[in-house]
Design a protein around this motif. Structure first.
Motif, PDB file in Angstrom:
ATOM      1  N   PRO A   1      49.626  81.671 110.828  1.00 49.75           N
ATOM      2  CA  PRO A   1      48.774  80.643 111.434  1.00 49.75           C
ATOM      3  C   PRO A   1      47.625  81.278 112.207  1.00 49.75           C
ATOM      4  O   PRO A   1      47.632  82.471 112.513  1.00 49.75           O
ATOM      5  CB  PRO A   1      49.738  79.895 112.360  1.00 49.75           C
ATOM      6  CG  PRO A   1      50.782  80.905 112.706  1.00 49.75           C
ATOM      7  CD  PRO A   1      50.944  81.767 111.492  1.00 49.75           C
ATOM      8  N   LYS A   2      46.649  80.451 112.550  1.00 46.26           N
ATOM      9  CA  LYS A   2      45.495  80.926 113.309  1.00 46.26           C
ATOM     10  C   LYS A   2      45.945  81.495 114.652  1.00 46.26           C
ATOM     11  O   LYS A   2      46.763  80.907 115.351  1.00 46.26           O
ATOM     12  CB  LYS A   2      44.523  79.758 113.542  1.00 46.26           C
ATOM     13  CG  LYS A   2      43.276  80.141 114.317  1.00 46.26           C
ATOM     14  CD  LYS A   2      42.375  78.940 114.497  1.00 46.26           C
ATOM     15  CE  LYS A   2      41.132  79.293 115.304  1.00 46.26           C
ATOM     16  NZ  LYS A   2      40.235  78.115 115.483  1.00 46.26           N
TER      17      LYS A   2
ATOM     18  N   ASP B   1      45.828  87.724 104.845  1.00 51.93           N
ATOM     19  CA  ASP B   1      46.047  86.562 105.698  1.00 51.93           C
ATOM     20  C   ASP B   1      47.502  86.408 106.127  1.00 51.93           C
ATOM     21  O   ASP B   1      47.908  85.356 106.602  1.00 51.93           O
ATOM     22  CB  ASP B   1      45.599  85.281 104.991  1.00 51.93           C
ATOM     23  CG  ASP B   1      46.319  85.097 103.652  1.00 51.93           C
ATOM     24  OD1 ASP B   1      47.055  86.020 103.235  1.00 51.93           O
ATOM     25  OD2 ASP B   1      46.131  84.044 103.020  1.00 51.93           O
TER      26      ASP B   1
ATOM     27  N   GLU C   1      52.598  74.316 118.428  1.00 49.12           N
ATOM     28  CA  GLU C   1      53.437  74.608 117.284  1.00 49.12           C
ATOM     29  C   GLU C   1      52.678  75.487 116.302  1.00 49.12           C
ATOM     30  O   GLU C   1      51.445  75.493 116.282  1.00 49.12           O
ATOM     31  CB  GLU C   1      53.914  73.324 116.588  1.00 49.12           C
ATOM     32  CG  GLU C   1      52.783  72.462 116.050  1.00 49.12           C
ATOM     33  CD  GLU C   1      53.305  71.198 115.391  1.00 49.12           C
ATOM     34  OE1 GLU C   1      54.386  70.721 115.781  1.00 49.12           O
ATOM     35  OE2 GLU C   1      52.631  70.689 114.477  1.00 49.12           O
ATOM     36  N   LEU C   2      53.425  76.217 115.498  1.00 50.35           N
ATOM     37  CA  LEU C   2      52.842  77.135 114.522  1.00 50.35           C
ATOM     38  C   LEU C   2      53.454  76.868 113.153  1.00 50.35           C
ATOM     39  O   LEU C   2      54.677  76.853 113.012  1.00 50.35           O
ATOM     40  CB  LEU C   2      53.089  78.592 114.926  1.00 50.35           C
ATOM     41  CG  LEU C   2      52.560  79.025 116.305  1.00 50.35           C
ATOM     42  CD1 LEU C   2      53.027  80.436 116.611  1.00 50.35           C
ATOM     43  CD2 LEU C   2      51.045  78.933 116.343  1.00 50.35           C
ATOM     44  N   ALA C   3      52.598  76.667 112.155  1.00 52.62           N
ATOM     45  CA  ALA C   3      53.060  76.431 110.788  1.00 52.62           C
ATOM     46  C   ALA C   3      52.900  77.714 109.980  1.00 52.62           C
ATOM     47  O   ALA C   3      51.818  78.307 109.954  1.00 52.62           O
ATOM     48  CB  ALA C   3      52.267  75.300 110.147  1.00 52.62           C
ATOM     49  N   PHE C   4      53.972  78.138 109.332  1.00 55.87           N
ATOM     50  CA  PHE C   4      53.972  79.348 108.510  1.00 55.87           C
ATOM     51  C   PHE C   4      54.126  78.942 107.038  1.00 55.87           C
ATOM     52  O   PHE C   4      55.249  78.791 106.539  1.00 55.87           O
ATOM     53  CB  PHE C   4      55.111  80.285 108.923  1.00 55.87           C
ATOM     54  CG  PHE C   4      54.999  80.827 110.316  1.00 55.87           C
ATOM     55  CD1 PHE C   4      54.429  82.068 110.550  1.00 55.87           C
ATOM     56  CD2 PHE C   4      55.469  80.091 111.398  1.00 55.87           C
ATOM     57  CE1 PHE C   4      54.330  82.570 111.843  1.00 55.87           C
ATOM     58  CE2 PHE C   4      55.372  80.580 112.691  1.00 55.87           C
ATOM     59  CZ  PHE C   4      54.801  81.822 112.918  1.00 55.87           C
ATOM     60  N   LYS C   5      53.012  78.758 106.363  1.00 59.30           N
ATOM     61  CA  LYS C   5      53.075  78.399 104.951  1.00 59.30           C
ATOM     62  C   LYS C   5      53.748  79.527 104.164  1.00 59.30           C
ATOM     63  O   LYS C   5      53.440  80.702 104.384  1.00 59.30           O
ATOM     64  CB  LYS C   5      51.676  78.128 104.398  1.00 59.30           C
ATOM     65  CG  LYS C   5      50.993  76.934 105.053  1.00 59.30           C
ATOM     66  CD  LYS C   5      49.617  76.687 104.447  1.00 59.30           C
ATOM     67  CE  LYS C   5      48.952  75.475 105.088  1.00 59.30           C
ATOM     68  NZ  LYS C   5      47.619  75.196 104.513  1.00 59.30           N
TER      69      LYS C   5
ATOM     70  N   LEU D   1      51.816  70.245 105.202  1.00 56.50           N
ATOM     71  CA  LEU D   1      51.892  69.994 106.642  1.00 56.50           C
ATOM     72  C   LEU D   1      52.141  68.516 106.905  1.00 56.50           C
ATOM     73  O   LEU D   1      51.760  67.659 106.112  1.00 56.50           O
ATOM     74  CB  LEU D   1      50.591  70.436 107.322  1.00 56.50           C
ATOM     75  CG  LEU D   1      50.195  71.903 107.124  1.00 56.50           C
ATOM     76  CD1 LEU D   1      48.867  72.185 107.800  1.00 56.50           C
ATOM     77  CD2 LEU D   1      51.280  72.833 107.645  1.00 56.50           C
TER      78      LEU D   1
ATOM     79  N   VAL E   1      57.811  75.090 110.510  1.00 54.01           N
ATOM     80  CA  VAL E   1      57.035  74.944 111.744  1.00 54.01           C
ATOM     81  C   VAL E   1      57.875  75.423 112.926  1.00 54.01           C
ATOM     82  O   VAL E   1      59.041  75.055 113.065  1.00 54.01           O
ATOM     83  CB  VAL E   1      56.608  73.476 111.961  1.00 54.01           C
ATOM     84  CG1 VAL E   1      55.902  73.320 113.297  1.00 54.01           C
ATOM     85  CG2 VAL E   1      55.706  73.019 110.820  1.00 54.01           C
TER      86      VAL E   1
END
Length: 260
Positions: free
Chosen positions: A83-84, A107, A136-140, A156, A166
């Protein structure tokens, strides 16, 4: 007659209950089917967790677990998109399946190795230098099997069939700060890009000294080497002409005086 009349109502009553029971069985089967279909996609997914994770937390260990939903091949790789606010360089590999390796990507990163046994989940952990200031952090995640199949856990929001894992974060502790400033693009500036421009520009070298003299000095040296200038020679010639002219005039006067 009495026997016949007593049996007839029973038969009629039994026939009436048959359709009702059938409808009940069909409704129950339909409900079970809906439950099974709804639970099917969510049964296999990727989970992420970190005990006591907070925004701006440092050296946080994050665990991932990917469940297998293939009955013919085992999991062979997990590709994580960060995530960013988290750079690949800030992630350190912890523990994982035997023989698997950690490969940094532009990335994110990939953890891969020999395919696991069919039906076995893949679990590993990483340590992040610092979490960003977020809720929260999403890790695709891309989950690849030994036969080339890929499950994409990248969606998402709630209610999606392939949700990205997440991680929920607690609020940052009072006084917590970022250990490294993050650029608008989510990447921390490198040392080369943050260095002052004057430090990277070397001073221009001084011109090398030469053995030749300046043009004015060279002109003077040339005149002295070649002797008298043209003006000097003209003056000498004029003086000679004057002397010769005076001698001629003086000789003529002497001749006139002697004749008289």
């Amino acid at each position: 007659m009495s026997r016949t009349s007593s049996l007839t109502p029973a038969r009629i009553s039994g026939r009436g209950r048959g359709p009702a029971r059938a409808r009940g069985v069909l409704a129950a089967a339909a409900a079970a089917a809906v439950v099974l279909l709804a639970a099917g996609p969510a049964a296999a997914h990727v989970e992420v967790e970190a005990e006591g994770a907070r925004a701006l937390g440092e050296n946080v260990t994050i665990g991932f677990e990917a469940e297998s939903e293939s009955d013919s091949a085992g999991i062979a790789a997990l590709r994580i998109v960060l995530p960013k606010g988290i750079r690949p360089a800030d992630v350190t590999y912890g523990k994982g399946p035997k023989g698997w390796q950690f490969v940094e990507e532009a990335d994110g990163y990939t953890v891969k190795g020999p395919a696991l046994p069919v039906g076995e989940s893949a679990a590993f952990s990483v340590t992040v230098r610092q979490l960003p200031d977020a809720k929260e952090l999403a890790f695709k995640t891309l989950q690849t099997y030994g036969d080339g199949r890929v499950d994409r856990w990248i969606e998402l929001g709630t209610g999606n069939g392939n949700p990205a894992p997440v991680l929920k974060l607690r609020a940052a502790l009072p006084g917590a700060k970022s250990v490294r400033p993050i650029s608008p693009g989510g990447r921390a500036p490198s040392a080369a890009s943050s260095a002052p421009a004057s430090a990277s520009v070397a001073p221009a070298p001084a011109p090398a000294a030469t053995g030749s003299a300046s043009p004015g000095v060279r002109g003077t040296a040339t005149e002295s080497d070649e002797g008298l200038s043209a003006g000097a020679w003209a003056g000498i010639a004029a003086a000679v002409v004057a002397v010769v002219g005076a001698a001629v005039i003086f000789g003529r006067r002497r001749r006139r005086e002697g004749g008289s």
